[in-house]
Scaffold this motif. Sequence first.
Motif, PDB file in Angstrom:
ATOM      1  N   TYR A   1      -1.610  -5.343   1.575  1.00 11.80           N
ATOM      2  CA  TYR A   1      -1.183  -5.629   0.203  1.00 11.80           C
ATOM      3  C   TYR A   1      -2.131  -4.915  -0.768  1.00 11.80           C
ATOM      4  CZ  TYR A   1       2.156  -9.599   0.755  1.00 11.80           C
ATOM      5  OH  TYR A   1       3.240 -10.393   1.021  1.00 11.80           O
TER       6      TYR A   1
ATOM      7  N   ILE B   1      -2.624 -16.448   2.732  1.00 12.60           N
ATOM      8  CA  ILE B   1      -2.059 -16.042   1.443  1.00 12.60           C
ATOM      9  C   ILE B   1      -1.337 -17.236   0.833  1.00 12.60           C
ATOM     10  CG2 ILE B   1      -0.267 -14.639   0.324  1.00 12.60           C
ATOM     11  CD1 ILE B   1      -2.248 -12.666   1.094  1.00 12.60           C
TER      12      ILE B   1
ATOM     13  N   HIS C   1       1.301 -18.150  -2.264  1.00 12.02           N
ATOM     14  CA  HIS C   1       2.223 -17.591  -3.251  1.00 12.02           C
ATOM     15  C   HIS C   1       2.548 -18.683  -4.276  1.00 12.02           C
ATOM     16  CE1 HIS C   1       5.345 -14.256  -3.861  1.00 12.02           C
ATOM     17  NE2 HIS C   1       5.508 -15.089  -4.863  1.00 12.02           N
TER      18      HIS C   1
ATOM     19  N   ILE D   1      -0.150 -14.320  -6.573  1.00 10.91           N
ATOM     20  CA  ILE D   1      -0.481 -14.336  -5.153  1.00 10.91           C
ATOM     21  C   ILE D   1      -1.995 -14.453  -5.017  1.00 10.91           C
ATOM     22  CG2 ILE D   1      -0.512 -12.975  -3.020  1.00 10.91           C
ATOM     23  CD1 ILE D   1       2.228 -11.924  -3.720  1.00 10.91           C
TER      24      ILE D   1
ATOM     25  N   PRO E   1      -1.823  -9.191   5.895  1.00  2.31           N
ATOM     26  CA  PRO E   1      -1.360  -9.733   4.610  1.00  2.31           C
ATOM     27  C   PRO E   1       0.153  -9.930   4.569  1.00  2.31           C
ATOM     28  CG  PRO E   1      -2.995  -8.041   4.246  1.00  2.31           C
ATOM     29  CD  PRO E   1      -2.730  -8.041   5.719  1.00  2.31           C
ATOM     30  N   HIS E   2       0.899  -8.959   5.110  1.00  2.00           N
ATOM     31  CA  HIS E   2       2.347  -9.131   5.068  1.00  2.00           C
ATOM     32  C   HIS E   2       2.789 -10.351   5.870  1.00  2.00           C
ATOM     33  CE1 HIS E   2       6.616  -8.583   5.182  1.00  2.00           C
ATOM     34  NE2 HIS E   2       6.564  -8.588   6.500  1.00  2.00           N
TER      35      HIS E   2
ATOM     36  N   GLY F   1       1.738 -13.350   3.894  1.00  6.27           N
ATOM     37  CA  GLY F   1       2.454 -13.425   2.616  1.00  6.27           C
ATOM     38  C   GLY F   1       3.925 -13.743   2.807  1.00  6.27           C
TER      39      GLY F   1
ATOM     40  N   LYS G   1       6.017 -16.917   1.435  1.00  2.39           N
ATOM     41  CA  LYS G   1       7.278 -16.865   0.684  1.00  2.39           C
ATOM     42  C   LYS G   1       8.293 -17.852   1.265  1.00  2.39           C
ATOM     43  CE  LYS G   1       7.278 -12.226  -1.274  1.00  2.39           C
ATOM     44  NZ  LYS G   1       8.214 -11.297  -1.924  1.00  2.39           N
TER      45      LYS G   1
ATOM     46  N   GLU H   1       7.020  -8.126  -0.299  1.00  4.62           N
ATOM     47  CA  GLU H   1       6.335  -8.057  -1.576  1.00  4.62           C
ATOM     48  C   GLU H   1       5.979  -6.619  -1.958  1.00  4.62           C
ATOM     49  OE1 GLU H   1       6.095 -10.569  -3.658  1.00  4.62           O
ATOM     50  OE2 GLU H   1       5.145  -9.277  -5.149  1.00  4.62           O
TER      51      GLU H   1
END
Lengths: 252, 252, 252, 252
Positions: free
Chosen positions: C50, C139, C141, C192, C228-229, C232, C236, D26
Amino acid sequence: MTNTQITLIQIDNYGPWTVTPEPRREVDLQTLQSRLYADLSQLVGNRDGYVFFTRFDNMVAVTNGLDMDDHALIQESVRNRYPVTVSFGVATGTSPVQALADATNLIQDAGSAQDKSRREILDGRVIEDEFRTDHDVQIAHFDVVDATGKYTDELDAFGAFIEIEQAYASLMRYMYEAHDSLSFFVGGDNIIAVCPDLDAPAYDDAIEHVREETGIPLRVGVGEGSTPHDAGYAAKHALEVGRAEASPVEFH
Amino acid sequence: MTNTQITLIQIDNYGPWTVTPEPRREVDLQTLQSRLYADLSQLVGNRDGYVFFTRFDNMVAVTNGLDMDDHALIQESVRNRYPVTVSFGVATGTSPVQALADATNLIQDAGSAQDKSRREILDGRVIEDEFRTDHDVQIAHFDVVDATGKYTDELDAFGAFIEIEQAYASLMRYMYEAHDSLSFFVGGDNIIAVCPDLDAPAYDDAIEHVREETGIPLRVGVGEGSTPHDAGYAAKHALEVGRAEASPVEFH
Amino acid sequence: MTNTQITLIQIDNYGPWTVTPEPRREVDLQTLQSRLYADLSQLVGNRDGYVFFTRFDNMVAVTNGLDMDDHALIQESVRNRYPVTVSFGVATGTSPVQALADATNLIQDAGSAQDKSRREILDGRVIEDEFRTDHDVQIAHFDVVDATGKYTDELDAFGAFIEIEQAYASLMRYMYEAHDSLSFFVGGDNIIAVCPDLDAPAYDDAIEHVREETGIPLRVGVGEGSTPHDAGYAAKHALEVGRAEASPVEFH
Amino acid sequence: MTNTQITLIQIDNYGPWTVTPEPRREVDLQTLQSRLYADLSQLVGNRDGYVFFTRFDNMVAVTNGLDMDDHALIQESVRNRYPVTVSFGVATGTSPVQALADATNLIQDAGSAQDKSRREILDGRVIEDEFRTDHDVQIAHFDVVDATGKYTDELDAFGAFIEIEQAYASLMRYMYEAHDSLSFFVGGDNIIAVCPDLDAPAYDDAIEHVREETGIPLRVGVGEGSTPHDAGYAAKHALEVGRAEASPVEFH
Ligand SMILES: Nc1nc2c(ncn2[C@@H]2O[C@H](COP(=O)(O)OP(=O)(O)OP(=O)(O)O)[C@@H](O)[C@H]2O)c(=O)[nH]1
Ligand SMILES: Nc1nc2c(ncn2[C@@H]2O[C@H](COP(=O)(O)OP(=O)(O)OP(=O)(O)O)[C@@H](O)[C@H]2O)c(=O)[nH]1
Ligand SMILES: Nc1nc2c(ncn2[C@@H]2O[C@H](COP(=O)(O)OP(=O)(O)OP(=O)(O)O)[C@@H](O)[C@H]2O)c(=O)[nH]1
Ligand SMILES: Nc1nc2c(ncn2[C@@H]2O[C@H](COP(=O)(O)OP(=O)(O)OP(=O)(O)O)[C@@H](O)[C@H]2O)c(=O)[nH]1
Ligand SMILES: [Ca+2]
Ligand SMILES: [Ca+2]
Ligand SMILES: [Ca+2]
Ligand SMILES: [Ca+2]
């Protein structure tokens, strides 16, 4: 022996989209196409692959080093940021021409390029890691000798363009028919060819063919590698050697 | 009578830059070139002009509607956002071929494309507002008849590409030599030509020439306007009429 | 226990460049900055990292999954396509705040942000593959509850913006001081945060703090992952559950 | 007397789109948002307007110099190249705050930001050419004194960011409430404010307020013009004078 992994990229149902509900502004289409190409170049290139713009609605990529998940991620990224989607057909083989033919078949079998219901095809297979070698990709970087002095600085810009275009047309057809290779114009006076395991005489032969047909002198640097970038970067270095030593064909 | 305003766009000293201090990654060059083209397309297109990518290091624009200040602003915007700069030569005339030749001369007179000290040339002149008319620009939008059915869905992707490329090569040379026109491939199976004041028989003649030389059937829509967008948009509508009525040459 | 890998990205000598030889057009600076950010987002995001725009001349990235070669490739790609270069400092740790502080030190030790001779620093170290785990990144959100109904559709656009900005300012300071976390505005009403190993009460506490200080109700989804993805994306999904169940804090 | 023309740009139905059919990656949203902003910046900036990213889903533009056709062209260009569309509300007035409020009303009256059927609103009116003057736009360019020496090179990157953010938060609220002005962070340590006809004491007052509230010293350059670029460029030059003469408030 090479083992080239080729991906055919096709924008889904693009022709109808360009004229629905009315013809779209040409500058927007040009911007869309060239940005999509630039994005694909970065996404594939970030994993050491190459993409060629070809016809823009159909692009050819060399993707040794990318697996199917990488392809799926790129497909998703396009869907998330563009008003169009793309289909991918992936195939491998010792002949780049045959690999592209196989990749094309995968997409054609799923439906027409102008089929409304055919979207985001992702078909084919990649080379498993354990079978990858340092000789999988052979790239040839062709360049017109002294294009600046003879054409760009001398002829009118379209006259110069016609000369370069002729050299390209002659080379791409000959390499396709005689040497199972896919050649792409990449700007300026440069052409990059994706080749099977060719030797120096094959390149001499191609350069000779173009000179006879068009009178234009080419030089070429050739490289090999496990990825298009490795092979292409070696080819660029070989071309620099060729420039320094005035030699028409140089292997890295 | 047309009065086409042509701008030749040349990246300054680009050849040496691509290999200094070492060859640069091809994917970065591809991204740079296609993004620069996209940006120029938007900046010029935003004022109803057209840009064609041509060789990418040398691009041709039709700029009726832009004055020299507009050109200077675009030059500044490129300098502020890219690692390279661009030179512009601007010329006008009833023959697009002659106008481009004049524009080329302006840049060549200032130095070589690979001259380190030649940067950001901005030379030439535009059509004063009072002399602009609705017939200044004639644009022809050529298209291969049923490219999807005959090539894209049938041949392998490179075979299809070779067919389209042949049609383009044939048309661009013939229109240049016989009809004083500049023709550019714009993706897919589409070619856009910037023409002097041509009539229907001239277009019939060109289409006939391509069919004889390559066997590929073309269709064309023709439009006029005070700007490239107006002319080109009219041409697109004419092409739609041609499609609907199966007529090879349609004027708006 | 988390082990966050943070990269500080700093444009080299950017302040002086913006005013040399004269102040540059603000729209070009805005375009340069946001495109550079977009490119970094894709290049890092393509490997599941990210990037946050932060101040644009200093950006913060979470780069678990990228090694130093990946960083070098991104640095090269920027150099090849932009008129500016970037420096990278990379550090890791259980506290994101401490990791960023360490990454900052690496760059500061090499010279000032406005030092002409300090260019393309690439320093620090990444987490070796064998030490990476599925809990390395946490993470969160955050999202404003019903921002559309209460602000966007009700207040004038700047009034709405001030509300969101206040919530962000309050949260980012509190998470930094009380919870060792780095929080970034990502557009709309979304924030975030990159966090150490926090539990539900910590998030309750932060949301309560923002409500007391600003009156604005937040909701948060929290996820973990090796990248991170992954973290994250889990966050979400947790946020969607929170929306469906009207719960303020949801872990994936 | 100023007469600021403000355009509120709102992405249509963006919130639902980001999570349909599933949350989108994201990094793709970040890329989409920043590229859309960059494109709008160029399209508006090409006609000497300014766009501020604000919340990214709601952007504020100063558009003196653009007419409704220019707005429509930009709207069309976005539709042709993005998976989302945008709505525009345009209003004018001596107070930028009031103009933005009026522009917001135009969009809100047409439906909610999350209304599926509300698309591509284009409402409002521009200043007719005959009523435009050289004093229509007042722009103030604020800058933190020695941000590099005091924050960037000294604090950790997030600590420095918090300082700048605090200065911004303080200034944007105060200028809005006390001086009818819209202030936007534009990267680094720079804030650009769109102001009514303010005099030097008003700026002294604002700078004093920020220093008292946050301890951070600002400097400002102020310019006027018929377009945002003219006013903003004059402001940048004034800021350079302020830097050279160590004066906190400089008018061009
Ligand atoms: N895509 C691509 N284009 C290149 C590269 N190197 C040069 N070019 C293009 O080629 C054009 C001509 O440059 P050169 O080939 O260096 O110039 P030349 O005058 O032909 O000189 P020699 O090739 O050295 O004989 C440049 O303007 C570029 O557009 C490259 O590595 N990749
Ligand atoms: N640049 C550009 N390309 C277009 C346009 N319209 C279509 N194309 C391209 O042309 C390709 C083929 O589309 P069509 O020409 O509609 O399809 P076709 O099968 O040849 O059918 P007909 O032309 O109707 O006979 C598309 O994939 C696009 O790449 C246009 O307006 N501009
Ligand atoms: N960066 C980012 N922004 C988002 C995301 N989802 C929504 N947004 C932004 O948030 C804005 C508001 O959308 P929502 O949060 O869905 O709307 P809301 O009215 O607050 O409704 P609820 O959050 O459901 O209470 C959108 O316009 C987007 O700008 C996301 O996943 N990432
Ligand atoms: N958007 C924008 N940002 C700028 C501009 N000039 C500088 N910046 C930003 O501000 C940052 C800090 O640069 P400066 O303000 O020159 O540096 P400084 O250390 O604060 O020094 P002084 O302002 O001279 O006291 C840069 O990194 C840029 O991000 C500008 O014209 N526009
Ligand atoms: Ca050459
Ligand atoms: Ca066709
Ligand atoms: Ca929300
Ligand atoms: Ca400063």
